[in-house]
Design a protein around this motif. Sequence first.
Motif, mmCIF file in Angstrom:
data_model
loop_
_atom_site.group_PDB
_atom_site.id
_atom_site.type_symbol
_atom_site.label_atom_id
_atom_site.label_comp_id
_atom_site.label_asym_id
_atom_site.label_seq_id
_atom_site.Cartn_x
_atom_site.Cartn_y
_atom_site.Cartn_z
ATOM 1 N N ILE A 223 27.880 -50.269 13.284
ATOM 2 C CA ILE A 223 27.100 -51.384 13.797
ATOM 3 C C ILE A 223 27.717 -52.281 14.959
ATOM 4 N N LEU A 224 28.857 -52.460 15.138
ATOM 5 C CA LEU A 224 29.285 -53.218 16.100
ATOM 6 C C LEU A 224 29.368 -52.347 17.470
ATOM 7 N N GLU A 225 29.187 -51.039 17.434
ATOM 8 C CA GLU A 225 29.181 -50.203 18.704
ATOM 9 C C GLU A 225 27.795 -50.276 18.970
ATOM 10 N N VAL A 226 26.771 -50.001 18.179
ATOM 11 C CA VAL A 226 25.311 -50.126 18.455
ATOM 12 C C VAL A 226 24.975 -51.652 19.021
ATOM 13 N N LEU A 227 25.628 -52.444 18.824
ATOM 14 C CA LEU A 227 25.579 -53.926 19.311
ATOM 15 C C LEU A 227 26.237 -54.360 20.549
ATOM 16 N N GLY A 228 26.961 -53.120 20.934
ATOM 17 C CA GLY A 228 27.828 -53.278 21.939
ATOM 18 C C GLY A 228 28.895 -54.172 22.360
ATOM 19 N N LEU A 229 29.552 -54.366 20.903
ATOM 20 C CA LEU A 229 30.411 -55.499 20.925
ATOM 21 C C LEU A 229 31.683 -54.754 20.807
ATOM 22 N N GLN B 173 33.459 -47.976 17.697
ATOM 23 C CA GLN B 173 33.637 -47.706 16.351
ATOM 24 C C GLN B 173 34.963 -47.337 15.927
#
Length: 410
Positions: free
Chosen positions: A62-68, A71
């Motif tokens: 999720i954090l990777e998809v959000l660019g934060l 993973q």
Amino acid sequence: MGLLYAILLGAGGMIAIVFFLLVSWAIYYDLSRSNIPASFDHPFKLRFIYRILILMFTMGKILEVLGLCRQVVLVRFLLELWRPAMDPSLSSKDLHFDGVPVRVYQHKAPSAGQRRGLVFFHGGAGIVGSISMYEDVCSKIAKESDSVLVSVGYRLAPEHPYPAQWKDCFTATVHFMQNAELYGVDPSQIVIAGDSAGGNYASVVAQNLVERSDLPKLRAQVLIYGTFQSIDFNLPSYQQNSRMPLLFRENLLYYCLKYFLKDTSLSHDLLKGSHVPDEMRLKYGKWMNPDNIPEKFKRRGYERVPLAPYKPDVYKQVAELHQLTFSSLFAGDAVIRELPETLIVSCEYDVFRDDSLLYKKRLEDNGVKFRWFHAENGFHGILNLFSAGFLTFPNSIEILDNIVDFVKHL
């Protein structure tokens, strides 16, 4: 003040909802995707651990998809929160062996003579894992086997692509062999060991040391549920344990391709065997033959699946998988017969079980002295659960006891 309280209450409620959704997803994913055989002991403990891992990887995605955050970075961070304790009878020191980070475990009590040395390579697919995660494993082995143990913190992919991992392991091992006496170690009594990916690195290091006439011969190697071949992902254990936590077959192929920085969409071709050239099938067929696996390991169901037609374009993209520095099962007889005494550990509920059985067969055929321990209720990654409180598995203790006993009686 009332507004601040309302904001905090709202944020807390949102966090609770997100956490509930993540836990629900982990439970759903586990129950819908995994398949734990009825013959396996302690399924509830395994499911609990697996769901925690699902949570970790899902949050990372999720954090990777959000660019934060990538993973793998989050997963590494969360795994590092697991800080097992070192045995108080030992001391440890973080050093660098020719640039490779290591942690050296030594006994506080003096020894009448030189001790045995052991170099350990941790698991984690070459992508995760660390010295700290294996603190309890390494300190127990060091204490119980009365050895000086070197835990190697090799570089991880994808930041450091293959072959950085096994080369770091090799570099650290050679340095230790050349300087063993500085640590009170007999240079002729050095053992290498590793689990999972670390087992692969140990097998590769041992094979490459065969050519080093300038160094003492390794005393032994310990290969703990390692991977040793990349040709056939439809061997009995890969079929029987394809959806067995903690390592699904599809996840194995995904992270294997991630490790080599390859397109993960190639996993379907790898599963079918389209990446294997015809001459390679002919050359290695005698070692990869399922007939080399005892019939008792096929009782949980097995259907022989021929390799699919060869696709040269697929092979070109994943040629590294077939190098001897990854697929160590295919080393020549001249190298295999020079290998040191070996302990092979396999687990019944592990996709890599048959890799261990085939490697054991190669040692046996070439007259290499070996011991084999098969964990009847073992699964991939069980080694790290020998001191996990209510999550401890009996087989994890048995595996460590067998390692210690093997090293002590060399």
